[in-house]
Motif scaffolding. Structure first.
Motif, short mmCIF file in Angstrom:
data_model
loop_
_atom_site.label_atom_id
_atom_site.label_comp_id
_atom_site.label_asym_id
_atom_site.label_seq_id
_atom_site.Cartn_x
_atom_site.Cartn_y
_atom_site.Cartn_z
N ASP A 1 -104.48 13.27 99.17
CA ASP A 1 -103.11 13.55 99.61
C ASP A 1 -102.11 13.04 98.58
O ASP A 1 -102.45 12.25 97.71
N THR A 2 -100.89 13.50 98.70
CA THR A 2 -99.79 13.00 97.90
C THR A 2 -98.96 12.10 98.79
O THR A 2 -98.60 12.49 99.90
N TYR A 3 -98.66 10.91 98.31
CA TYR A 3 -97.86 9.98 99.11
C TYR A 3 -96.43 10.48 99.20
O TYR A 3 -95.82 10.85 98.20
N GLU A 4 -95.90 10.50 100.40
CA GLU A 4 -94.53 10.94 100.63
C GLU A 4 -93.66 9.74 100.97
O GLU A 4 -93.91 9.05 101.96
N CYS A 5 -92.66 9.47 100.14
CA CYS A 5 -91.71 8.40 100.44
C CYS A 5 -90.73 8.90 101.49
O CYS A 5 -90.14 9.97 101.33
N SER A 6 -90.58 8.15 102.55
CA SER A 6 -89.62 8.55 103.56
C SER A 6 -89.15 7.32 104.33
O SER A 6 -89.95 6.45 104.68
N LYS A 7 -87.87 7.25 104.53
CA LYS A 7 -87.22 6.22 105.34
C LYS A 7 -86.06 6.89 106.03
O LYS A 7 -85.41 7.78 105.47
N ALA A 8 -85.78 6.44 107.23
CA ALA A 8 -84.65 7.01 107.97
C ALA A 8 -83.34 6.64 107.30
O ALA A 8 -83.17 5.52 106.81
N GLN A 9 -82.42 7.56 107.24
CA GLN A 9 -81.05 7.36 106.76
C GLN A 9 -80.97 6.85 105.32
O GLN A 9 -80.15 5.99 105.01
N VAL A 10 -81.81 7.38 104.45
CA VAL A 10 -81.71 7.04 103.03
C VAL A 10 -81.68 8.31 102.21
O VAL A 10 -82.16 9.37 102.64
N GLU A 11 -81.11 8.22 101.03
CA GLU A 11 -81.08 9.33 100.08
C GLU A 11 -82.09 9.02 98.98
O GLU A 11 -81.90 8.10 98.18
N LYS A 12 -83.18 9.77 98.96
CA LYS A 12 -84.24 9.52 97.97
C LYS A 12 -83.76 9.91 96.58
O LYS A 12 -83.24 11.00 96.37
N ILE A 13 -83.96 9.00 95.63
CA ILE A 13 -83.65 9.27 94.22
C ILE A 13 -84.93 9.60 93.48
O ILE A 13 -85.01 10.60 92.78
N SER A 14 -85.95 8.77 93.64
CA SER A 14 -87.25 9.04 93.02
C SER A 14 -88.35 8.34 93.79
O SER A 14 -88.12 7.31 94.43
N CYS A 15 -89.52 8.91 93.72
CA CYS A 15 -90.70 8.36 94.38
C CYS A 15 -91.90 8.67 93.49
O CYS A 15 -92.27 9.83 93.32
N THR A 16 -92.49 7.62 92.89
CA THR A 16 -93.64 7.83 92.02
C THR A 16 -94.77 6.89 92.40
O THR A 16 -94.53 5.74 92.79
N THR A 17 -95.97 7.39 92.28
CA THR A 17 -97.16 6.57 92.50
C THR A 17 -98.04 6.67 91.27
O THR A 17 -97.98 7.64 90.51
N CYS A 18 -98.86 5.65 91.08
CA CYS A 18 -99.78 5.62 89.95
C CYS A 18 -100.96 4.74 90.31
O CYS A 18 -100.88 3.95 91.26
N THR A 19 -102.05 4.85 89.58
CA THR A 19 -103.28 4.16 89.95
C THR A 19 -103.89 3.33 88.83
O THR A 19 -105.10 3.17 88.75
N GLU A 20 -103.07 2.83 87.95
CA GLU A 20 -103.52 1.94 86.87
C GLU A 20 -102.86 0.58 87.07
O GLU A 20 -101.75 0.50 87.60
N ASP A 21 -103.52 -0.50 86.64
CA ASP A 21 -102.93 -1.82 86.77
C ASP A 21 -101.54 -1.88 86.14
O ASP A 21 -101.35 -1.42 85.02
N PHE A 22 -100.60 -2.44 86.87
CA PHE A 22 -99.22 -2.66 86.43
C PHE A 22 -98.50 -1.38 86.02
O PHE A 22 -97.53 -1.43 85.27
N CYS A 23 -98.95 -0.25 86.52
CA CYS A 23 -98.36 1.03 86.10
C CYS A 23 -96.94 1.23 86.63
O CYS A 23 -96.23 2.10 86.14
N ASN A 24 -96.52 0.44 87.61
CA ASN A 24 -95.14 0.56 88.09
C ASN A 24 -94.23 -0.48 87.43
O ASN A 24 -93.23 -0.89 87.97
N ASN A 25 -94.59 -0.85 86.21
CA ASN A 25 -93.80 -1.77 85.40
C ASN A 25 -93.80 -1.25 83.98
O ASN A 25 -94.79 -0.75 83.49
N SER A 26 -92.67 -1.35 83.28
CA SER A 26 -92.63 -0.87 81.90
C SER A 26 -93.55 -1.72 81.02
O SER A 26 -93.68 -2.91 81.21
#
Length: 123
Positions: free
Chosen positions: A74-99
């Motif tokens: 599946d693809t992860y879907e970012c969702s929260k009530a009453q928010v405006e989504k700017i970006s939603c990214t997922t990754c599967t490598e160590d520390f991949c959500n950090n520059s």
């Protein structure tokens, strides 16, 4: 006996490198990060690192970085009530959500593989 200990230790280090580690925000601005070890993939679930940027109800930009778990395939879907989504990214490598994650994660992996060889030549 020392060589056996080195080999066992290196296998433990390599196994530890297989557990996914993500960056996690300490606050809503995500000014400060800490490491978070994700749950191991089990059955139909897979672990991933998330970076979710959105504007809340007050139009304040919020960044979330953390481990997530969702169904494999599946693809992860970012969702929260009453928010405006700017970006939603997922990754599967160590520390991949950090520059700069690729260099540090790769370096740790290769050092864990090369260290036993160097130690075996020294002894």
């Amino acid at each position: 006996m020392a060589k056996l200990a080195v080999i066992v230790l290196s296998l433990i280090v390599v196994q530890a490198c297989r557990a996914l580690v993500c960056k996690k925000c300490k606050d809503f601005k995500c000014d400060s990060l800490e490491n978070e070890t994700c749950a191991v993939d089990v059955g139909s679930k897979q672990a991933a690192c998330l970076t979710y940027v959105y504007k809340d109800a007050n139009k304040t930009q919020v960044t979330e970085k953390r481990c997530i778990s969702f169904d494999k395939g599946d693809t992860y879907e970012c969702s929260k009530a009453q928010v405006e989504k700017i970006s939603c990214t997922t990754c599967t490598e160590d520390f991949c959500n950090n520059s700069g994650w690729r260099s540090s994660a790769s370096a740790l992996f290769y050092i864990s593989l090369l260290a036993p060889l160097l130690l075996l030549k020294v002894t």
